[in-house]
Design a protein around this motif. Structure first.
Motif, mmCIF file in Angstrom:
data_model
loop_
_atom_site.group_PDB
_atom_site.id
_atom_site.type_symbol
_atom_site.label_atom_id
_atom_site.label_comp_id
_atom_site.label_asym_id
_atom_site.label_seq_id
_atom_site.Cartn_x
_atom_site.Cartn_y
_atom_site.Cartn_z
ATOM 1 N N CYS A 19 0.838 -1.208 0.000
ATOM 2 C CA CYS A 19 0.000 0.000 0.000
ATOM 3 C C CYS A 19 0.870 1.255 0.000
ATOM 4 C CB CYS A 19 -0.939 -0.002 1.202
ATOM 5 S SG CYS A 19 -2.230 -1.263 1.102
ATOM 6 N N VAL A 22 2.271 1.869 -3.505
ATOM 7 C CA VAL A 22 1.264 2.469 -4.379
ATOM 8 C C VAL A 22 1.082 3.943 -4.052
ATOM 9 C CG1 VAL A 22 -1.209 2.500 -4.947
ATOM 10 C CG2 VAL A 22 0.047 0.332 -4.912
ATOM 11 N N VAL A 26 1.834 6.912 -6.714
ATOM 12 C CA VAL A 26 0.754 7.834 -7.091
ATOM 13 C C VAL A 26 1.183 9.278 -6.851
ATOM 14 C CG1 VAL A 26 -1.557 8.616 -6.369
ATOM 15 C CG2 VAL A 26 -1.132 6.191 -6.839
ATOM 16 N N TYR A 38 -4.358 -1.260 -8.557
ATOM 17 C CA TYR A 38 -2.956 -1.448 -8.892
ATOM 18 C C TYR A 38 -2.556 -2.864 -8.499
ATOM 19 C CZ TYR A 38 -3.129 3.624 -8.981
ATOM 20 O OH TYR A 38 -3.465 4.918 -9.256
ATOM 21 N N VAL A 40 0.659 -5.183 -7.333
ATOM 22 C CA VAL A 40 2.021 -5.127 -6.802
ATOM 23 C C VAL A 40 2.561 -6.552 -6.784
ATOM 24 C CG1 VAL A 40 3.468 -4.460 -4.837
ATOM 25 C CG2 VAL A 40 1.406 -3.136 -5.368
ATOM 26 N N ARG A 51 -7.323 1.705 -4.721
ATOM 27 C CA ARG A 51 -7.307 3.058 -4.152
ATOM 28 C C ARG A 51 -8.712 3.611 -4.267
ATOM 29 N NH1 ARG A 51 -4.690 8.310 -6.383
ATOM 30 N NH2 ARG A 51 -4.485 9.512 -4.481
#
Length: 86
Positions: A19, A22, A26, A38, A40, A51
Motif C-alpha cells: 500500500c 502504491v 501515485v 494497482y 504489486v 485506491r
C-alpha cells in the motif's frame, strides 16, 4: 517489491509495504485522486491494491500460514500460560 522483516530477512509479502509503494508511486507521478486498482508483484505472488476516491486503500491477495509455534510471554506467563502463535 521486496520487504525485509526485522531479524528474519526478506519476507514473501508485506501488505503495508504494498500500500505504501502504491501511495508513493501515485504521489511521485502526480496521478489524480480518482479510484483505481494497482497490482504489486511480491515474492509470494501478486497483491491488488484498490485506491478508493477518498484516499483510503483496500488490499487483497493470497494468504497462507507459513509457520506455527508456541511461546510463553514473560509478562503474562504466570496468569495466562502459553500462547499459540500462528
Amino acid at each position: 517489491m521486496a520487504q525485509a522483516g526485522h531479524g528474519v530477512g526478506e519476507t514473501r509479502a508485506c501488505g503495508t509495504g504494498a500500500c505504501a509503494a502504491v501511495a508513493a508511486a501515485v504521489q511521485r507521478h502526480g496521478i489524480p485522486s480518482a479510484a483505481a486498482s494497482y497490482t504489486v508483484d511480491v515474492p509470494g505472488g501478486q497483491l491488488r491494491v484498490d485506491r478508493i476516491a477518498d484516499g483510503s486503500m483496500e488490499l487483497t491477495g493470497p494468504a497462507q500460514i507459513v509457520a506455527q509455534g508456541t511461546t510463553v510471554l514473560a509478562s503474562s506467563a504466570a496468569s495466562a500460560g502459553a500462547a499459540t502463535v500462528h
